[in-house]
Structure formats: C-alpha cells, structure tokens
Design an enzyme around this catalytic site. Structure first.
Site: not given
Ligand code: SF4
Length: 300
Positions: A37, A120, A138, A203, A209
């Site tokens: 780390e 951290y 982080d 993702c 998101c």
């Molecule tokens: S912006 Fe949102 S959907 Fe795009 S990679 Fe990052 S966390 Fe995933």
C-alpha cells in the site's frame, strides 16, 4: 449481500476480473500488504511488483527492516520515486517492533498512529489484512463513487471526510464482504472507470450509475496534464540520490557537482534531500545517505 446492490455487482465482477496481484492473495502477511500500500500510493503497479518482491525477500518482517539502516531502505527503494516513503516505512517498522512486538497491529487507531501511515493506508491494511469493515478511499475509489452515486465526473484532488461517509454507505454490513467490496471498487476504478476513458458498457454498475444515467457530462475544467519531470528539482534530486545510492562511503561535493550544471538548482535539490532526512553531510564537504555508517562527526 444482495447481488443487485452496488457492492454486490462490483464484488461479483471482481471475482471474475481482478488482476492477479500478489498482495491481494489470501495468504499474504499484513506486513506485505502494508508495504504494497505504501509503494502503490504514487507508483504504478507494474513498477511496484519487482520492488515489492525484492523488499519482502530482504525484509520479510518489520523486525528485519527495523534492524537495517534507513540508507539501506533508500537503496532498496531504487527508482520507485518519492523516496521519503522508504524512510517512513523503516520508521514504521521500528515503531511496530517497539510498540507492538513486531506484529502489524489490527486496530485502526494503532495503525493510524504509525509513522507514515495515513487515513488511506491504515484503512487499507485493516480491511485487506484483517478483513475489517472500513471505507478504503483512494483516487480510484473516489472517482467511482463520485460518478456512480453523485453523478459527477470527477471527485477533485483531495480526499474529504464526505468521501469516507459516501463510500462506507455502499459497503455490506458483514466485514469480510465489505473488505472484498473495497478491493473490488478500487479495481473497478483502476480497470474500467478510469479517469480519462471510462468503459461504461463493460461496467457492472452501468445500470445503476448516476453519471451514466445523466449522459456523462464532461468535466468542466481543463484535463489535467501529466506532471513535467525533466529539468525539475525532482529530477536533480533523483540524480543526486542515484550517486549516493551507488556509493559505499561519503561522496565528495565535487562528485555530486557533476550530476547537474546549474549550481543554484543543484544546491537547492541537495539541501532539500538533507531537509527531508534522506541525506546527511559528513564533515565539511561530503554527503551520504542518512544513517549510512557510524554517526557523522559534528564539524567543529
Ligand atoms: S461512469 Fe459509471 S457506468 Fe461508467 S465506468 Fe464509471 S461507474 Fe461504470
């Protein structure tokens, strides 16, 4: 942990996509995790890997490092950059021996009290070495949480208390699952939700998101440029340290003068190394790495 929660989605993705990083393996010691780390804070994984193995081959425990000199720690640090980390890591090893009998403590307050161990690092060791539930924040984690939860493109330069709160709210209640989720969010930020080109279609949290849902509004400010190195005091410090690392005894001033033509900048860089506790004068006209041999005689 519910599979469809943020932590559940990221943790499941992590189990199939995480890099094969040696410091994330289950049988790694708390000391090895602490060393990783510290090294990873300002240095990329690919450069840390060989240095981490070499460091632990030589100093597999805090006690082993504590017996060696700070000069040897600087030598082993090599070209990882920001070499004050090497001295602080040795200070940390000494404190672990003196305060905790050579075992890396598992309590957050004791970790935070160690030299060179900040918010951290202490939480990362508590989570990854001891499976505790702490927000490990982080740069990568802050960016992921900021985008996915707040719907903002960038979290800014410094960790705030609010970042710890926002990240903790995402973690599962069960400590081991929370520790896994912390490693997973970090990995998502390193591999998928990168600063410059997030790969949203790949993702695991794309469907929940907030930034993705808002149409990914670009950051308002200019894109940050990589820091210049050539010609800076950092470069001169690196050149001076390179000579001192290779030396077996005190290095005369004249030898150090050869590494850089600009007298003023070279003198400033050398003075900075002394102020930072990396280098010490020996007599009137020589220098060496800190603690590299018997105590330096005090000039009369
Ligand atoms: S912006 Fe949102 S959907 Fe795009 S990679 Fe990052 S966390 Fe995933």
């Amino acid at each position: 942990m519910t599979e469809s929660t943020f932590a559940g989605l990221v943790s499941r993705w992590y189990e199939h996509n995480a890099r094969d990083l040696p410091w994330r393996k289950p049988d790694v010691s708390p000391w090895a995790i602490l060393v990783s780390e510290v090294m990873l804070q300002q240095t990329p994984v690919v450069r840390v890997l060989p240095a981490w193995h070499a460091w632990l081959d030589r100093w597999p425990t805090p006690a082993a490092l504590a017996q060696d000199s700070p000069a040897e720690a600087i030598r082993m640090w090599g070209r990882l950059g920001y070499p004050r980390r090497a001295v602080r890591l040795r200070d940390c090893a000494v404190a672990i021996v003196e305060r905790h009998g050579g075992a890396v403590p598992d309590r957050l307050d004791q970790l935070l009290a160690l030299p060179g161990v900040g918010t951290y690092t202490a939480r990362a060791v508590a989570a990854f070495a001891y499976g505790q539930r702490h927000p490990v924040v982080d740069t990568n984690v802050r960016r992921v949480v900021c985008r996915a939860v707040a719907g903002e493109p960038d979290a800014g330069p410094a960790t705030r208390p609010a970042d710890l709160v926002a990240t903790e709210e995402l973690l599962p209640v069960e400590p081991a699952a929370a520790a896994l989720a912390s490693a997973a969010i970090m990995e998502l930020g390193a591999l998928i939700c990168t600063a410059r080109s997030p790969r949203c279609p790949a993702c695991p949290v794309e469907s929940i998101c907030a930034w993705r849902a808002s149409g990914r509004v670009a950051p308002a400010g200019p894109t940050r440029r990589p820091q210049r190195y050539a010609g800076t005091d950092r470069q001169v410090r690196g050149l001076l340290l390179g000579v001192l690392r290779e030396a077996t005894g005190p290095v005369p001033h004249q030898r150090l003068d050869q590494v850089w033509d600009d007298d003023v900048q070279r003198a400033r860089a050398l003075a900075g190394l002394v102020t930072d506790g990396l280098v010490e004068p020996v007599g009137e006209a020589s220098f060496r790495l800190i603690g590299d041999g018997p105590p330096a005689p005090v000039p009369s």
